[in-house]
Write a protein that holds these residues in place. Structure first.
Motif, short mmCIF file in Angstrom:
data_model
loop_
_atom_site.label_atom_id
_atom_site.label_comp_id
_atom_site.label_asym_id
_atom_site.label_seq_id
_atom_site.Cartn_x
_atom_site.Cartn_y
_atom_site.Cartn_z
N VAL A 1 0.66 -1.34 -0.03
CA VAL A 1 0.06 0.07 0.12
C VAL A 1 0.85 1.13 0.13
O VAL A 1 1.65 1.29 0.87
N ILE A 2 0.78 2.05 -1.07
CA ILE A 2 1.45 3.25 -1.16
C ILE A 2 0.49 4.47 -0.96
O ILE A 2 -0.64 4.26 -1.71
N THR A 3 0.97 5.70 -0.75
CA THR A 3 0.16 6.78 -0.58
C THR A 3 0.54 8.00 -1.04
O THR A 3 1.80 8.02 -1.23
N GLY A 4 -0.12 8.73 -1.39
CA GLY A 4 0.19 10.10 -2.02
C GLY A 4 -0.83 10.49 -3.36
O GLY A 4 -1.71 10.18 -3.33
N TYR A 5 0.03 11.65 -3.97
CA TYR A 5 -0.85 12.43 -4.90
C TYR A 5 -0.79 11.48 -6.15
O TYR A 5 0.06 10.91 -6.46
N GLY A 6 -1.97 11.30 -6.82
CA GLY A 6 -2.06 10.48 -7.97
C GLY A 6 -0.95 11.18 -8.93
O GLY A 6 -0.53 10.05 -9.91
N SER A 7 -1.04 12.29 -9.11
CA SER A 7 -0.23 13.00 -10.03
C SER A 7 1.30 12.50 -9.83
O SER A 7 2.16 12.56 -10.93
N GLU A 8 1.70 12.21 -8.94
CA GLU A 8 3.16 11.97 -8.30
C GLU A 8 3.42 10.45 -8.49
O GLU A 8 4.54 10.17 -8.52
N ILE A 9 2.44 9.64 -8.14
CA ILE A 9 2.76 8.15 -7.90
C ILE A 9 1.74 7.28 -8.98
O ILE A 9 2.51 6.26 -9.47
N GLY A 10 0.63 7.81 -9.48
CA GLY A 10 -0.17 7.27 -10.23
C GLY A 10 0.66 6.93 -11.46
O GLY A 10 0.55 5.66 -12.04
N ALA A 11 1.00 7.98 -12.21
CA ALA A 11 1.84 7.70 -13.43
C ALA A 11 2.76 6.52 -13.23
O ALA A 11 3.14 5.92 -14.21
N ALA A 12 3.72 6.56 -12.27
CA ALA A 12 4.77 5.76 -12.08
C ALA A 12 4.31 4.25 -11.97
O ALA A 12 4.96 3.45 -12.71
#
Length: 492
Positions: free
Chosen positions: A203-214
């Motif tokens: 489970v990783i958390t944070g903003y989609g723009s910063e980790i979703g694309a990755a």
């Protein structure tokens, strides 16, 4: 106030950049937790852990029966902690405790159901049309599945993905909304307690723009399972297509709730209320377009206004609250903009249409139940997903007119028909362009049956045996059973 860490490879881990995000309760506006602000590096580490776990004999060599046993253990732990998980989710998204408590208990049932299916996944022996050859088909897991889930029902919508994915032998990287990460970090902890091997659930958390694309761009991710709006789903689909990744997209809706003049009047009124004002309208399946046959239109709308105007609005932690706050400030502003747009386009606001503040409304992130009449299907209020307690009422005369209005939409997630005429009900069911059609009920779901949409409402299905197919890939195996002396230069 709890400061969380991310779950990566079975270990609780601080974010690589050392930054956290405040988790804010919608009702009070208070900071209730801090979650890690993950980065592309954290996403990569989580995918690496899931990829390694997929190939580790501790997971890959488990029998399907053993996987099912682990899922049953996890289900039992969710049952044990359902009240606690529900309260954590309620504090993050402002959903009424009575509804979210039921959802949390139901999450356990999803894991029980797919635990039972884990060793019922069978291949096939194919009666091939060639002599001297034996052919069979086996179904294998995809690999690493990245699940990207929204804020409105984080536990439930994660379970819809996680339970079948694990039952099929995949591993997971779960990326929750930054608004509702705590309940899914707690779910990750229960997965470890259940004995699911390290790295199988991350489970990783944070903003989609910063980790979703990755996550989407990572070559080790085999599939993206996404729930969200149609705009976000389109971005996910385009990015995944560049790498030929499989996707399941459960997207938005503008569902038509059709009431005929022979319907059980009180039952249909209650269904219309539940369809749009349940969860403050923050559900993808919301019946936000109410189509009412003209002969009962005025009486039906009057009764709707009477009931909706008496809704108990306030603190979602109280069991008698019926309408809670809008989950985020950004969504609160968006709903108010749509109300203004509807008025500008000529719709008539006959109830609500305003924010609520003052004693009993916390920080004021509330919108009163809102009903518009004089709506045409060309208006934005009837065509775009508002995701709030805003109902557009459209009159119709005949059944085919109602169907034409209902199907004149870019969406096709759900629809409902209210009538005591069985032939008319089935006529509508056959012609409605929607993945789910309810007859004389609304918002019913189950782990036993598929859920998903037509058109812009998504790709693939969640729930039932159909969901299993979304997390497997077939392999055709050919075995020669006698010497083959065929011409090597000619295709056999």
């Amino acid at each position: 106030m709890k400061q969380y860490q991310m779950l990566i490879g079975g270990h609780w881990t601080d974010p690589a950049a050392g930054e956290w995000i405040d988790s804010i309760e919608p009702f009070s506006g208070e900071v209730i937790a801090r979650i890690p602000r993950g980065s592309a590096a954290d996403a990569g580490a989580a995918v690496d852990a899931a990829h390694a776990a997929f190939h580790d004999p501790a997971w890959s060599e488990l029998t399907a029966t053993a996987r099912g046993a682990l899922l049953r253990k996890l289900a039992a732990l969710i049952e044990r902690d359902a009240a606690r998980l529900a309260d954590i989710e309620r504090s993050c998204n402002g959903k009424n405790i009575t509804e979210v408590a039921g959802q949390a208990r139901n999450v356990a049932q999803w894991f029980y159901y797919y635990a039972g299916l884990a060793d019922k996944i069978e291949g096939a022996v194919v009666p091939i049309n060639k002599p001297g050859v034996f052919n069979y088909v086996r179904y294998e897991p995809l690999g690493v599945v990245a699940a990207i889930t929204p804020w409105n029902s984080p536990l439930a919508l994660t379970a819809w993905k996680m339970a079948p994915a694990l039952a099929c032998g995949n591993t997971m990287v779960i990326k929750p909304s930054e608004y509702t990460s705590p309940p899914l970090l707690e779910l990750g902890a229960l997965a470890l307690e259940a004995g699911i091997p390290p790295g199988v659930v991350n489970v990783i958390t944070g903003y989609g723009s910063e980790i979703g694309a990755a996550l989407i761009e990572n070559r080790k991710v085999a599939k993206i399972a996404f729930t969200g709006g149609d705009f976000g789903g389109r971005e996910v689909a385009v990015a995944a297509a560049r790498h030929f990744k499989k996707v399941t997209l459960e997207l938005g809706g503008k569902s038509a709730n059709i009431v005929f003049d022979d319907a059980d009047f009180d039952q249909a009124v209650n269904g219309a209320i539940a369809g749009i004002f349940g969860a403050a309208g923050q559900t993808c399946m919301a019946g936000s377009r109410l189509l009412v046959q003209r002969g009962i239109h005025d009486r039906f709308v009057a009764r709707l206004v009477e009931i909706a105007s008496q809704a108990r609005i306030g603190d979602p932690a109280l069991p008698d609250t019926q309408v809670g706050p809008i989950a985020t400030k950004a969504q609160h502003e968006k709903v108010l903009r749509y109300i203004d747009i509807a008025k500008d386009e000529g719709a008539t606001c006959i109830l609500g249409g305003r924010p609520l503040s003052g004693p009993g409304y916390g920080q004021g992130q509330f919108i009163s139940p809102t009903i518009f009449t004089g709506v045409t299907n060309a208006m934005r209020i009837a065509r775009e997903e508002v995701f709030g307690p805003v109902l557009a009422v459209i009159p119709f005369d005949e059944v085919d007119e109602a169907l034409a209005i209902a199907n004149d939409s870019d969406f096709g997630l759900a629809a409902a028909v209210w009538t005591q005429d069985l032939h008319r009900a089935l006529y509508c069911v056959d012609r409605l362009e929607a993945g789910t059609v309810w007859v004389n009920n609304y918002r019913s779901t189950s782990f036993t049956t598929p859920f998903g949409g037509y058109k812009n409402s998504g790709i693939g299905r969640e729930g039932g045996t159909e969901a299993v197919k979304e997390y497997l890939q077939p392999k055709s195996v050919w075995i020669t059973t006698r010497p083959n002396k065929a011409n090597p230069w000619v295709l056999g």
